[in-house]
Design a protein around this motif. Sequence first.
Motif, PDB file in Angstrom:
ATOM      1  N   TYR A 107     -38.409 -55.649 -22.564  1.00 56.02           N
ATOM      2  CA  TYR A 107     -37.975 -55.259 -21.225  1.00 56.02           C
ATOM      3  C   TYR A 107     -39.151 -55.206 -20.254  1.00 56.02           C
ATOM      4  CZ  TYR A 107     -33.550 -53.912 -23.409  1.00 56.02           C
ATOM      5  OH  TYR A 107     -32.369 -53.921 -24.089  1.00 56.02           O
ATOM      6  N   VAL A 108     -40.307 -54.875 -20.769  1.00 55.85           N
ATOM      7  CA  VAL A 108     -41.502 -54.830 -19.916  1.00 55.85           C
ATOM      8  C   VAL A 108     -42.048 -56.231 -19.684  1.00 55.85           C
ATOM      9  CG1 VAL A 108     -43.802 -53.843 -19.656  1.00 55.85           C
ATOM     10  CG2 VAL A 108     -42.013 -52.544 -20.820  1.00 55.85           C
ATOM     11  N   TYR A 109     -42.099 -57.022 -20.743  1.00 55.64           N
ATOM     12  CA  TYR A 109     -42.650 -58.369 -20.624  1.00 55.64           C
ATOM     13  C   TYR A 109     -41.762 -59.290 -19.794  1.00 55.64           C
ATOM     14  CZ  TYR A 109     -45.696 -56.787 -24.410  1.00 55.64           C
ATOM     15  OH  TYR A 109     -46.604 -56.086 -25.165  1.00 55.64           O
ATOM     16  N   ILE A 110     -40.475 -58.983 -19.739  1.00 55.28           N
ATOM     17  CA  ILE A 110     -39.588 -59.831 -18.948  1.00 55.28           C
ATOM     18  C   ILE A 110     -39.876 -59.690 -17.459  1.00 55.28           C
ATOM     19  CG2 ILE A 110     -37.672 -58.224 -18.558  1.00 55.28           C
ATOM     20  CD1 ILE A 110     -35.774 -60.506 -19.287  1.00 55.28           C
ATOM     21  N   LEU A 111     -40.438 -58.549 -17.049  1.00 57.46           N
ATOM     22  CA  LEU A 111     -40.853 -58.392 -15.652  1.00 57.46           C
ATOM     23  C   LEU A 111     -41.982 -59.363 -15.317  1.00 57.46           C
ATOM     24  CD1 LEU A 111     -40.835 -54.497 -15.391  1.00 57.46           C
ATOM     25  CD2 LEU A 111     -39.107 -56.087 -14.525  1.00 57.46           C
ATOM     26  N   MET A 112     -42.879 -59.539 -16.263  1.00 57.40           N
ATOM     27  CA  MET A 112     -43.947 -60.522 -16.082  1.00 57.40           C
ATOM     28  C   MET A 112     -43.371 -61.929 -15.971  1.00 57.40           C
ATOM     29  SD  MET A 112     -47.046 -61.357 -18.736  1.00 57.40           S
ATOM     30  CE  MET A 112     -48.084 -62.813 -18.525  1.00 57.40           C
ATOM     31  N   GLY A 113     -42.385 -62.242 -16.820  1.00 64.31           N
ATOM     32  CA  GLY A 113     -41.774 -63.573 -16.758  1.00 64.31           C
ATOM     33  C   GLY A 113     -41.065 -63.829 -15.447  1.00 64.31           C
TER      34      GLY A 113
ATOM     35  N   LEU B 223     -48.765 -68.928 -17.172  1.00 62.43           N
ATOM     36  CA  LEU B 223     -48.353 -67.535 -17.316  1.00 62.43           C
ATOM     37  C   LEU B 223     -46.896 -67.417 -17.747  1.00 62.43           C
ATOM     38  CD1 LEU B 223     -50.138 -65.905 -14.232  1.00 62.43           C
ATOM     39  CD2 LEU B 223     -50.768 -65.724 -16.637  1.00 62.43           C
ATOM     40  N   VAL B 224     -46.049 -68.336 -17.272  1.00 56.44           N
ATOM     41  CA  VAL B 224     -44.651 -68.332 -17.709  1.00 56.44           C
ATOM     42  C   VAL B 224     -44.565 -68.596 -19.203  1.00 56.44           C
ATOM     43  CG1 VAL B 224     -42.461 -69.579 -17.522  1.00 56.44           C
ATOM     44  CG2 VAL B 224     -43.697 -68.957 -15.465  1.00 56.44           C
ATOM     45  N   TRP B 225     -45.346 -69.559 -19.671  1.00 56.32           N
ATOM     46  CA  TRP B 225     -45.352 -69.889 -21.107  1.00 56.32           C
ATOM     47  C   TRP B 225     -45.836 -68.699 -21.937  1.00 56.32           C
ATOM     48  CZ3 TRP B 225     -49.893 -71.895 -24.106  1.00 56.32           C
ATOM     49  CH2 TRP B 225     -49.523 -72.244 -25.414  1.00 56.32           C
ATOM     50  N   LYS B 226     -46.894 -68.029 -21.481  1.00 49.95           N
ATOM     51  CA  LYS B 226     -47.407 -66.865 -22.198  1.00 49.95           C
ATOM     52  C   LYS B 226     -46.421 -65.703 -22.145  1.00 49.95           C
ATOM     53  CE  LYS B 226     -51.342 -68.341 -23.730  1.00 49.95           C
ATOM     54  NZ  LYS B 226     -51.591 -68.407 -25.209  1.00 49.95           N
ATOM     55  N   SER B 227     -45.725 -65.543 -21.021  1.00 50.22           N
ATOM     56  CA  SER B 227     -44.755 -64.450 -20.921  1.00 50.22           C
ATOM     57  C   SER B 227     -43.570 -64.668 -21.859  1.00 50.22           C
ATOM     58  CB  SER B 227     -44.276 -64.314 -19.482  1.00 50.22           C
ATOM     59  OG  SER B 227     -43.594 -65.494 -19.069  1.00 50.22           O
ATOM     60  N   ILE B 228     -43.178 -65.922 -22.063  1.00 54.64           N
ATOM     61  CA  ILE B 228     -42.100 -66.210 -23.019  1.00 54.64           C
ATOM     62  C   ILE B 228     -42.540 -65.812 -24.426  1.00 54.64           C
ATOM     63  CG2 ILE B 228     -40.768 -68.070 -24.097  1.00 54.64           C
ATOM     64  CD1 ILE B 228     -40.773 -69.473 -21.394  1.00 54.64           C
ATOM     65  N   GLN B 229     -43.777 -66.099 -24.786  1.00 57.41           N
ATOM     66  CA  GLN B 229     -44.282 -65.698 -26.093  1.00 57.41           C
ATOM     67  C   GLN B 229     -44.330 -64.176 -26.228  1.00 57.41           C
ATOM     68  OE1 GLN B 229     -48.081 -67.641 -26.520  1.00 57.41           O
ATOM     69  NE2 GLN B 229     -47.174 -69.623 -27.020  1.00 57.41           N
ATOM     70  N   LEU B 230     -44.723 -63.491 -25.159  1.00 58.34           N
ATOM     71  CA  LEU B 230     -44.761 -62.029 -25.198  1.00 58.34           C
ATOM     72  C   LEU B 230     -43.357 -61.440 -25.300  1.00 58.34           C
ATOM     73  CD1 LEU B 230     -47.554 -61.223 -22.569  1.00 58.34           C
ATOM     74  CD2 LEU B 230     -47.674 -60.943 -25.053  1.00 58.34           C
TER      75      LEU B 230
ATOM     76  N   MET C  52     -43.220 -66.909  -8.796  1.00 60.65           N
ATOM     77  CA  MET C  52     -44.472 -67.450  -8.255  1.00 60.65           C
ATOM     78  C   MET C  52     -44.502 -68.975  -8.358  1.00 60.65           C
ATOM     79  SD  MET C  52     -48.417 -66.462  -9.246  1.00 60.65           S
ATOM     80  CE  MET C  52     -48.178 -64.767  -8.733  1.00 60.65           C
ATOM     81  N   CYS C  53     -43.967 -69.524  -9.463  1.00 60.64           N
ATOM     82  CA  CYS C  53     -43.879 -70.986  -9.597  1.00 60.64           C
ATOM     83  C   CYS C  53     -43.015 -71.579  -8.487  1.00 60.64           C
ATOM     84  CB  CYS C  53     -43.307 -71.351 -10.962  1.00 60.64           C
ATOM     85  SG  CYS C  53     -44.415 -71.080 -12.350  1.00 60.64           S
ATOM     86  N   ALA C  54     -41.854 -70.955  -8.250  1.00 64.44           N
ATOM     87  CA  ALA C  54     -40.953 -71.465  -7.211  1.00 64.44           C
ATOM     88  C   ALA C  54     -41.589 -71.372  -5.826  1.00 64.44           C
ATOM     89  CB  ALA C  54     -39.633 -70.702  -7.243  1.00 64.44           C
ATOM     90  N   ASN C  55     -42.278 -70.267  -5.552  1.00 62.91           N
ATOM     91  CA  ASN C  55     -42.911 -70.096  -4.243  1.00 62.91           C
ATOM     92  C   ASN C  55     -44.069 -71.074  -4.043  1.00 62.91           C
ATOM     93  OD1 ASN C  55     -41.157 -68.014  -3.607  1.00 62.91           O
ATOM     94  ND2 ASN C  55     -42.528 -66.441  -4.379  1.00 62.91           N
ATOM     95  N   THR C  56     -44.876 -71.250  -5.077  1.00 59.50           N
ATOM     96  CA  THR C  56     -46.001 -72.183  -4.969  1.00 59.50           C
ATOM     97  C   THR C  56     -45.517 -73.617  -4.857  1.00 59.50           C
ATOM     98  OG1 THR C  56     -47.256 -70.646  -6.364  1.00 59.50           O
ATOM     99  CG2 THR C  56     -48.211 -72.801  -5.994  1.00 59.50           C
TER     100      THR C  56
END
Length: 255
Positions: A204-210, A179-186, A216-220
């Motif tokens: 600005y909207v897609y950066i919220l997803m990133g 999801l991080v990789w896809k958010s960078i593309q978005l 989530m990566c850090a927490n997991t």
Amino acid sequence: MKQRCSRLRASSWTKRLIIERLFRALGYKNTINRAACGMNSGLSKRGDNETKQQQGGSRMNGQPSSHNKFRAWQRIMTSINSVAEKCAGLFLLGMVISISISVFARLLYTYTGVPWSVPWAEELGRYMMVGSVFIGGAVAAYHLRLIGVDVFITAIPERIARWLRFLAHVLTLALALLLVWKSIQLIQLGLRQWSPAMEVPMAYVYILMGIGCVLMCANTFTHAVRELLNVDLPRQESVEMEEAMEIKNSMGSPL
């Protein structure tokens, strides 16, 4: 430690000087030497004991050094997730306010005929929902509140269950990295796109997803390392898990 040793030496030399003067006044020279030797030996023994205690403490602290480092990292992640939880709440509040404004504008036009157009309200509500979902989902991953099937975990021994939980965290981490990789593309695509009503870059909207996916990566990753090191949950988290299990059992029990 050095100040303490210097104070001990100063006090011992003061006591030695007083004893020497006392025995010289009485005329006992051999006793002076014996007393001095006894004080020196006592001081050396005390210093050796303190050195041994210091070495033993360092060994004890060195044994769970990885656990101590992990607990420090866990405290940092707890602080970050506390701020993220407040941000997710603000996004949710902004979504409710913007949708309420949009609904109120429609009702006002329906019953009074006043043409009050707020196209930005509905669009802002959608963007606020994106922020609350992704950031709130990351916080839920840290507090182990994501939906999961634990019927097999509770039925097997704890040693095997720990490795299954570790595998689940690794798979979740792989999904979050995707999801991080896809958010960078978005985000790169959003730099060339503008929202229709608010006319702001969609990045600005897609950066919220990133941001939510990185958190989530850090927490997991934190939970995967915790299962690998076999570190217990913090007290607050364990209490919340016990309360959740009690609620689950009470709902599952027949009335």
